[in-house]
Design a protein around this motif. Structure first.
Motif, mmCIF file in Angstrom:
data_model
loop_
_atom_site.group_PDB
_atom_site.id
_atom_site.type_symbol
_atom_site.label_atom_id
_atom_site.label_comp_id
_atom_site.label_asym_id
_atom_site.label_seq_id
_atom_site.Cartn_x
_atom_site.Cartn_y
_atom_site.Cartn_z
ATOM 1 N N ILE A 159 0.782 -1.254 -0.074
ATOM 2 C CA ILE A 159 0.086 -0.074 -0.027
ATOM 3 C C ILE A 159 0.806 1.205 -0.144
ATOM 4 C CG2 ILE A 159 -1.582 1.325 1.199
ATOM 5 C CD1 ILE A 159 -2.958 -1.466 2.299
ATOM 6 N N LEU A 160 0.376 2.060 -0.814
ATOM 7 C CA LEU A 160 1.117 3.543 -0.967
ATOM 8 C C LEU A 160 0.916 4.311 0.106
ATOM 9 C CD1 LEU A 160 3.160 5.311 -2.309
ATOM 10 C CD2 LEU A 160 1.256 5.998 -3.639
ATOM 11 N N LEU A 161 1.808 4.734 1.102
ATOM 12 C CA LEU A 161 1.645 5.634 2.003
ATOM 13 C C LEU A 161 2.456 6.878 1.813
ATOM 14 C CD1 LEU A 161 1.880 3.585 5.234
ATOM 15 C CD2 LEU A 161 -0.010 4.303 4.053
ATOM 16 N N VAL A 162 2.076 8.214 1.944
ATOM 17 C CA VAL A 162 2.677 9.213 1.811
ATOM 18 C C VAL A 162 2.723 10.022 3.016
ATOM 19 C CG1 VAL A 162 2.186 9.532 -0.670
ATOM 20 C CG2 VAL A 162 0.496 10.454 0.897
ATOM 21 N N GLN A 163 3.859 10.943 3.090
ATOM 22 C CA GLN A 163 4.013 11.772 4.411
ATOM 23 C C GLN A 163 3.822 13.189 3.977
ATOM 24 O OE1 GLN A 163 8.143 12.096 5.944
ATOM 25 N NE2 GLN A 163 7.260 11.989 8.024
ATOM 26 N N ARG A 164 2.938 13.678 4.794
ATOM 27 C CA ARG A 164 2.868 15.224 4.614
ATOM 28 C C ARG A 164 3.942 16.111 4.853
ATOM 29 N NH1 ARG A 164 -2.741 16.376 4.520
ATOM 30 N NH2 ARG A 164 -2.384 18.340 5.129
ATOM 31 N N SER A 165 3.996 17.302 4.288
ATOM 32 C CA SER A 165 5.200 18.156 4.301
ATOM 33 C C SER A 165 5.206 18.769 5.739
ATOM 34 C CB SER A 165 5.151 19.345 3.250
ATOM 35 O OG SER A 165 5.964 20.325 3.437
ATOM 36 N N GLY A 166 6.434 19.106 6.070
ATOM 37 C CA GLY A 166 6.224 20.112 7.322
ATOM 38 C C GLY A 166 5.810 21.278 7.339
ATOM 39 N N LYS A 167 5.450 21.786 6.161
ATOM 40 C CA LYS A 167 4.979 23.060 5.872
ATOM 41 C C LYS A 167 3.532 23.086 5.828
ATOM 42 C CE LYS A 167 8.711 23.854 2.624
ATOM 43 N NZ LYS A 167 9.263 23.735 1.069
ATOM 44 N N LEU A 190 -1.918 18.770 10.012
ATOM 45 C CA LEU A 190 -1.178 17.543 10.408
ATOM 46 C C LEU A 190 0.151 17.350 9.605
ATOM 47 C CD1 LEU A 190 -4.395 15.224 10.126
ATOM 48 C CD2 LEU A 190 -3.422 16.333 12.369
ATOM 49 N N PRO A 191 1.105 18.302 9.842
ATOM 50 C CA PRO A 191 2.184 18.352 9.148
ATOM 51 C C PRO A 191 3.190 17.108 9.706
ATOM 52 C CG PRO A 191 2.381 19.965 10.845
ATOM 53 C CD PRO A 191 0.869 19.396 10.758
ATOM 54 N N ARG A 192 3.947 16.543 8.734
ATOM 55 C CA ARG A 192 4.785 15.319 8.922
ATOM 56 C C ARG A 192 3.988 14.154 9.051
ATOM 57 N NH1 ARG A 192 8.620 15.807 5.948
ATOM 58 N NH2 ARG A 192 9.659 14.432 7.301
ATOM 59 N N ARG A 193 2.590 13.966 9.068
ATOM 60 C CA ARG A 193 1.772 12.901 9.428
ATOM 61 C C ARG A 193 1.904 11.965 7.995
ATOM 62 N NH1 ARG A 193 -3.021 12.353 12.676
ATOM 63 N NH2 ARG A 193 -1.596 13.692 14.241
ATOM 64 N N THR A 246 9.710 18.709 -1.317
ATOM 65 C CA THR A 246 10.996 18.168 -1.195
ATOM 66 C C THR A 246 11.104 17.505 0.017
ATOM 67 O OG1 THR A 246 12.310 19.865 -0.616
ATOM 68 C CG2 THR A 246 12.160 19.389 -2.949
ATOM 69 N N ASP A 247 10.284 17.804 1.078
ATOM 70 C CA ASP A 247 10.362 17.268 2.304
ATOM 71 C C ASP A 247 9.365 16.007 2.690
ATOM 72 O OD1 ASP A 247 8.270 18.835 2.624
ATOM 73 O OD2 ASP A 247 8.897 19.335 4.949
ATOM 74 N N GLN A 248 8.668 15.739 1.754
ATOM 75 C CA GLN A 248 7.788 14.609 1.875
ATOM 76 C C GLN A 248 8.216 13.203 1.642
ATOM 77 O OE1 GLN A 248 4.734 17.133 -0.950
ATOM 78 N NE2 GLN A 248 3.600 15.428 0.306
ATOM 79 N N GLY A 249 7.800 12.523 2.309
ATOM 80 C CA GLY A 249 8.234 10.920 2.372
ATOM 81 C C GLY A 249 7.145 10.185 1.479
ATOM 82 N N TRP A 250 7.525 8.881 1.188
ATOM 83 C CA TRP A 250 6.697 7.761 0.718
ATOM 84 C C TRP A 250 7.439 6.573 0.824
ATOM 85 C CZ3 TRP A 250 8.800 4.953 -3.544
ATOM 86 C CH2 TRP A 250 9.775 5.618 -4.168
#
Length: 153
Positions: free
Chosen positions: A25-33, A37-40, A117-121
């Motif tokens: 399952i694809l999960l993404v991380q929200r930007s700290g900006k 819910l930043p970084r969630r 650029t600060d988002q993860g996946w």
């Protein structure tokens, strides 16, 4: 309005993609900006535009948040929750869809191109979803997607 009647909250329509590819399952991380819910970590999800149909909106949101094209496989379910959006309380009405990535090799897990650029996946194995640290809201949507896919969990 009567004294004991709760005020009607403005509805905010959302569409979420439970993207499943080869039992991941694809999960993404929200930007700290982000203001909300930043970084969630969670599934790709976003607000529908005007009278946008949820099936179209979920694919638009998926492309905007990940760069992926997708195909809606099945409607998975819905959720409602309250949140603060732009300084006011809203009632979120979220439609969840089981989605398959389009145009990718069967074995390949496509790279994601998030807008910040600060988002993860991560492509997370289904059997590790419970231990990934997701909130109940995202877990519920994923469970709806997996039920729609007819996978026991």
């Amino acid at each position: 309005m009567q004294r004991n009647q709760a005020p009607t909250l403005e509805p905010l329509r959302l569409a979420a993609a439970i993207v499943v590819h080869y039992d991941r399952i694809l999960l993404v991380q929200r930007s700290g900006k982000e203001g909300f819910l930043p970084r969630r970590w969670g599934i790709p999800c976003g607000k529908l535009d005007g009278d946008e149909e949820p099936r179209r909106g979920v694919l638009r949101e998926l492309r905007e948040e990940t760069g992926l094209a997708g195909t809606v496989i099945k409607y998975a379910g819905h959720q409602t929750f309250r949140s603060d959006w732009m300084g006011r309380e809203v009632e979120n009405l979220q439609d969840n869809f089981l989605v398959s990535p389009s145009g990718v090799d069967e074995i390949e897990f496509p790279d994601i191109d998030p807008p910040e650029t600060d988002q993860g996946w991560e492509w997370v194995p289904i059997d590790m979803i419970e231990t990934f640290g997701l909130d109940l809201h995202n877990l519920t949507a994923i469970r709806q997607g997996l039920r729609a896919r007819s996978v026991k969990w």
